[in-house]
Motif scaffolding. Sequence first.
Motif: not given
Length: 56
Positions: A3-10, A12-15
């Motif tokens: 979950f933590i990894k997916s949060v960090f991944h998301e 990074h996708l935020v503009v």
Amino acid sequence: MKFIKSVFHEMHLVVWPTAKENRRDTSIVISLTIFFILFFALVDWLIKNAMLLFVK
């Protein structure tokens, strides 16, 4: 942990908006707020005066 990894991944996708976009959006919000304040003040004044006319 996944979950933590997916949060960090998301994240990074935020503009994020630019400063110019922030100024534009802020000015729109302030303008609309002033417009609605004036509009509801006018409606309130009209209703108050209309009620005063009917009470007399």
